[in-house]
Enzyme design. Sequence first.
Site, PDB file in Angstrom:
ATOM      1  CD  GLN A 101      -2.720   1.458   2.354  1.00  0.00           C
ATOM      2  OE1 GLN A 101      -2.140   1.922   3.335  1.00  0.00           O
ATOM      3  NE2 GLN A 101      -4.017   1.168   2.353  1.00  0.00           N
ATOM      4  CE1 TYR A 113      -3.526   9.728   7.126  1.00  0.00           C
ATOM      5  CE2 TYR A 113      -4.652   7.845   6.171  1.00  0.00           C
ATOM      6  CZ  TYR A 113      -4.134   8.488   7.268  1.00  0.00           C
ATOM      7  OH  TYR A 113      -4.220   7.915   8.513  1.00  0.00           O
ATOM      8  NE  ARG A 166      -8.694   0.668   2.672  1.00  0.00           N
ATOM      9  CZ  ARG A 166      -8.537   0.487   3.980  1.00  0.00           C
ATOM     10  NH1 ARG A 166      -7.684   1.220   4.663  1.00  0.00           N
ATOM     11  NH2 ARG A 166      -9.224  -0.436   4.614  1.00  0.00           N
ATOM     12  NE  ARG A 225      -9.344  -2.325  15.782  1.00  0.00           N
ATOM     13  CZ  ARG A 225     -10.048  -1.410  16.440  1.00  0.00           C
ATOM     14  NH1 ARG A 225     -11.186  -1.760  17.039  1.00  0.00           N
ATOM     15  NH2 ARG A 225      -9.624  -0.156  16.506  1.00  0.00           N
TER      16      ARG A 225
END
Length: 352
Positions: free
Chosen positions: A105, A183, A230, A321
């Site tokens: 990524q 971002y 993404r 997670r």
Amino acid sequence: MEDIYPNLLSPFRIGNWKLKNKITMAPMTRGFADDKTGVVGDDVVEYYRKRAADGVGLIITEGIIISPRAKGTFNLSGLYTNEQVKGWRKVTDAVHEEYGTIIAQLWHVGRLTHHEVAAGLPPQAPSAIRAIGHVHRYGKPFDRPEEMTEEDIKETIKQYATAAHNAMQAGFDGVEVHGAHGYLIDQFNSEVSNHRTDEYGGHLAKRITFMKEVLQAVMSEAGDNNTIIRFSELKDDAPQYKWRDPETTIQTFTEAFKEVGIKIIHPSVHQFDKVLLRGQTFHEVVRKHWDSNIIGVGNLNPEMAETAIQNNVINLAAFGRPLLANPDFVTKLERGKPLEIYDSQKHLIKLT
């Protein structure tokens, strides 16, 4: 026991990727690289090897920064030096020894940083608008960013392309461009952070120009079948932010992805089954406008993922997670064994 999740656990092929199943390891910032060099060590090698050995279909790495100025906190890995490439080569070799598939990524945090973290330089952003909040794990407020010149934009696009080239040199099977969560790319996409009046600003179709140019540059190095984007409504610095017109926004994004030739998209939400509009979830709305591959994510559980794949809402299901808490996640699903519950005090502070 595979009959418990016949869709989730069945093999899947995308281009040259022959995935063992439709389980994806979601990208998760871990912060275990050397802070000065951005090089990953043997602990990171074993962390990813374990997931590949367990049989995870597709592994998406933690965010890997494309330049020193892209850095948003401590101990982030990079893909802009030879030493970093060599470090990641050890990871990809380990994953491939276990017959796994792994992609990198690519990440630039833009304005969500501080000059003391980002090589002593002020943050970069489409406009000189300070984000509200504090630098992750550092605690200081975000710096006021510099507005990027057209020369800065071209240089940053080259940095994305170089990082994609380096990723392929490091043995990755492809890359994901992080265009979500507030971002840099998302800062260009958003009316909140992009007040430009040139070709990179204005209405949404113009604001996403930077994203499209980044994708084209990355795809020229990694290939269109090996590149994922993404995207998301979510913003780390503005958790209450919402798109004014979600359907039109999603349609504008998907049309842009088709225009540049992307084959795989990764829409990101906090809660996969939360309704976005008219009784439909985010991913269901995306599917209305996108016929190709979709990675689903958002606090998924295996049952939810199985149903979503069966109903063609998504093609792959990303888990975060649960894969931190269960390095043997796939094996447990195959054997019908209970999953260990994620505990940040236990599973976040070290690599297991």
